[in-house]
Scaffold this active site. Structure first.
Site, PDB file in Angstrom:
ATOM      1  N   SER A 178      10.088  30.553  30.746  1.00  0.00           N
ATOM      2  CA  SER A 178      10.336  31.834  30.618  1.00  0.00           C
ATOM      3  C   SER A 178      10.155  32.173  29.112  1.00  0.00           C
ATOM      4  CB  SER A 178      11.774  32.142  30.921  1.00  0.00           C
ATOM      5  OG  SER A 178      12.117  31.726  32.305  1.00  0.00           O
ATOM      6  N   HIS A 190       7.208  35.937  32.858  1.00  0.00           N
ATOM      7  CA  HIS A 190       5.987  34.959  33.435  1.00  0.00           C
ATOM      8  C   HIS A 190       4.687  35.703  33.642  1.00  0.00           C
ATOM      9  CE1 HIS A 190       8.461  31.456  33.993  1.00  0.00           C
ATOM     10  NE2 HIS A 190       9.575  32.205  33.688  1.00  0.00           N
ATOM     11  N   HIS A 219       9.262  30.199  40.864  1.00  0.00           N
ATOM     12  CA  HIS A 219      10.598  29.390  41.061  1.00  0.00           C
ATOM     13  C   HIS A 219      10.893  29.545  42.440  1.00  0.00           C
ATOM     14  CE1 HIS A 219      10.327  31.030  36.900  1.00  0.00           C
ATOM     15  NE2 HIS A 219      10.967  30.110  36.726  1.00  0.00           N
ATOM     16  N   TYR A 239      13.806  30.389  43.550  1.00  0.00           N
ATOM     17  CA  TYR A 239      14.771  31.461  44.014  1.00  0.00           C
ATOM     18  C   TYR A 239      14.056  32.977  44.465  1.00  0.00           C
ATOM     19  CZ  TYR A 239      13.836  32.830  39.055  1.00  0.00           C
ATOM     20  OH  TYR A 239      13.397  33.061  37.744  1.00  0.00           O
ATOM     21  N   GLU A 240      12.553  32.672  44.077  1.00  0.00           N
ATOM     22  CA  GLU A 240      11.807  33.660  44.293  1.00  0.00           C
ATOM     23  C   GLU A 240      11.398  33.822  46.018  1.00  0.00           C
ATOM     24  OE1 GLU A 240       8.648  34.585  41.544  1.00  0.00           O
ATOM     25  OE2 GLU A 240       9.215  33.102  40.574  1.00  0.00           O
ATOM     26  N   ALA A 262      12.884  27.469  29.580  1.00  0.00           N
ATOM     27  CA  ALA A 262      14.045  28.037  29.033  1.00  0.00           C
ATOM     28  C   ALA A 262      15.264  27.266  29.512  1.00  0.00           C
ATOM     29  CB  ALA A 262      14.192  29.276  29.125  1.00  0.00           C
ATOM     30  N   MET A 295      16.311  26.338  35.937  1.00  0.00           N
ATOM     31  CA  MET A 295      15.969  26.613  37.220  1.00  0.00           C
ATOM     32  C   MET A 295      14.546  26.452  37.666  1.00  0.00           C
ATOM     33  SD  MET A 295      17.600  30.449  37.461  1.00  0.00           S
ATOM     34  CE  MET A 295      19.231  30.649  36.583  1.00  0.00           C
ATOM     35  N   SER A 296      13.936  25.227  36.808  1.00  0.00           N
ATOM     36  CA  SER A 296      12.541  24.971  37.125  1.00  0.00           C
ATOM     37  C   SER A 296      12.381  23.297  36.859  1.00  0.00           C
ATOM     38  CB  SER A 296      11.498  25.723  36.259  1.00  0.00           C
ATOM     39  OG  SER A 296      11.887  25.359  35.077  1.00  0.00           O
ATOM     40  N   ASN A 333      20.365  29.781  25.233  1.00  0.00           N
ATOM     41  CA  ASN A 333      21.714  30.167  25.038  1.00  0.00           C
ATOM     42  C   ASN A 333      22.733  28.972  25.254  1.00  0.00           C
ATOM     43  OD1 ASN A 333      20.566  30.312  27.819  1.00  0.00           O
ATOM     44  ND2 ASN A 333      22.563  30.107  28.410  1.00  0.00           N
ATOM     45  N   HIS A 380      19.347  37.099  31.018  1.00  0.00           N
ATOM     46  CA  HIS A 380      17.909  37.000  31.122  1.00  0.00           C
ATOM     47  C   HIS A 380      17.077  37.609  29.807  1.00  0.00           C
ATOM     48  CE1 HIS A 380      13.966  35.925  32.789  1.00  0.00           C
ATOM     49  NE2 HIS A 380      13.689  37.073  33.040  1.00  0.00           N
TER      50      HIS A 380
HETATM   51  N1  HPA Z   1      21.264  28.592  33.010  1.00  0.00           N
HETATM   52  C1  HPA Z   1      20.383  28.500  33.916  1.00  0.00           C
HETATM   53  N2  HPA Z   1      18.905  28.621  33.777  1.00  0.00           N
HETATM   54  C2  HPA Z   1      18.828  28.926  32.438  1.00  0.00           C
HETATM   55  C3  HPA Z   1      19.952  29.288  31.424  1.00  0.00           C
HETATM   56  C4  HPA Z   1      21.078  28.927  31.823  1.00  0.00           C
HETATM   57  O1  HPA Z   1      21.972  29.194  31.013  1.00  0.00           O
HETATM   58  N3  HPA Z   1      19.119  29.624  30.464  1.00  0.00           N
HETATM   59  C5  HPA Z   1      18.007  29.579  30.516  1.00  0.00           C
HETATM   60  N4  HPA Z   1      17.620  29.294  31.759  1.00  0.00           N
END
Ligand code: HPA
Length: 284
Positions: free
Chosen positions: A36, A67, A89, A91-92, A119, A220-221, A244, A258
């Site tokens: 991401s 993406h 992903h 979740y898609e 990310a 998530m990947s 983050n 996001h």
């Molecule tokens: N959690 C899950 N996926 C993420 C995060 C997060 O804090 N930051 C970037 N992708």
């Protein structure tokens, strides 16, 4: 194309690989998956051939902002590379088997070394947003819950039924990444990546749980791609961009968004590019 397809027959992978082979004269042995916000890195690829995922038989196509959705095949730091500019992903709505199909296609194309980026949230509170983290190991929580990329008939032409995952992230590549970071005088964190299904970000209680079970970064990947790559005998290197810091207390006034993830990703691209070029320069 059935977005929910669980298993692919032996010939789906060669069909995709053959299509790509016809579209490029490059013969990359290195694959790179951009996470991401990291799509701009593909602009660094020289003499590039671009192939949209929508054109490639069986390829999953991402609809997520940040993406891009194409293969960029060319040269980076003098090395022939196949870059996935964007990934899909779980979740898609695609099956885990479907989102990992490109890794097997890379293998058929001759890719031996896979570099995965993503990310991630920094569960480790000593991290700072904008840090890069070398992934030393992973917890495939989604796989442990049964959504495992190798579920179903084993395709023995790729690898064994029960592949080892002790060295999921190749020790020699870890050493090489540390060396490249040192040469660039670049701070490189290290830790364990944990994969969740998403798409909601974690609650503070979930983040405390993830920290407790040994994870430093959450996303998530990646983890399922790394399983499939190991199954197929590929060497893997993984780098998370810590976009983050994970929130551990409900009393916190902060939120994870996001937009924040994409923004930090953008800022960190030049550093990540420098590190990847340094690593590639040392790769044989
Ligand atoms: N959690 C899950 N996926 C993420 C995060 C997060 O804090 N930051 C970037 N992708």
């Amino acid at each position: 194309m059935d977005a929910h397809k669980d298993f692919f027959s032996d010939d789906a992978y060669p069909q995709a690989a053959n299509y790509i082979r016809r579209k490029t004269h490059h013969q990359p042995k290195i694959g790179l998956i951009l996470g991401s916000g990291l799509s701009p890195l593909a602009d660094e690829i020289e003499h590039a051939d671009h192939i949209p995922y929508t054109e490639i038989p069986y390829f999953p196509v991402s609809g997520v902002v940040g993406h891009a959705g194409k293969l960029v095949i060319g040269e980076l730091a003098g090395k022939s590379v196949l870059v996935m500019q964007g990934r899909t992903h779980f979740y898609e709505g695609y099956s885990i088997q479907h989102i990992t199909l490109p890794v097997r296609v890379m293998r058929l194309l001759g890719v031996q070394t896979l570099i995965v980026t993503n990310a991630a949230g920094g569960l480790n509170q000593s991290f700072t947003a904008g840090d890069l983290m070398l992934i030393t190991d992973q917890i495939n929580l989604v796989g442990m819950a049964g959504y495992h990329p190798l579920r179903g008939p084993n395709l023995a032409e790729f690898g064994p039924r029960f592949p080892s995952m002790t060295h999921a992230y190749d020790p020699a590549l870890l050493a090489l990444a540390r060396q490249a970071a040192a040469e660039l005088n670049l701070k490189l964190q290290e830790g364990v990546y944990i994969c969740l299904a998403g798409p909601s970000f974690e609650t503070p209680a979930e983040n405390r749980f993830l920290r407790l079970i040994g994870a430093d970064a959450v996303g998530m990947s990646t983890a399922h791609e790394v399983v499939v790559a190991n199954h197929a005998g590929m060497r893997v290197l993984g780098i998370s961009t810590i976009t983050n810091i994970s929130i551990l207390e409900t009393a916190s006034t902060a939120e994870t968004t996001h937009e924040e993830v994409l923004e930090t990703g953008k800022v960190v691209v030049p550093t990540l590019t420098a590190l990847l070029k340094g690593i590639l320069a040392h790769l044989d």
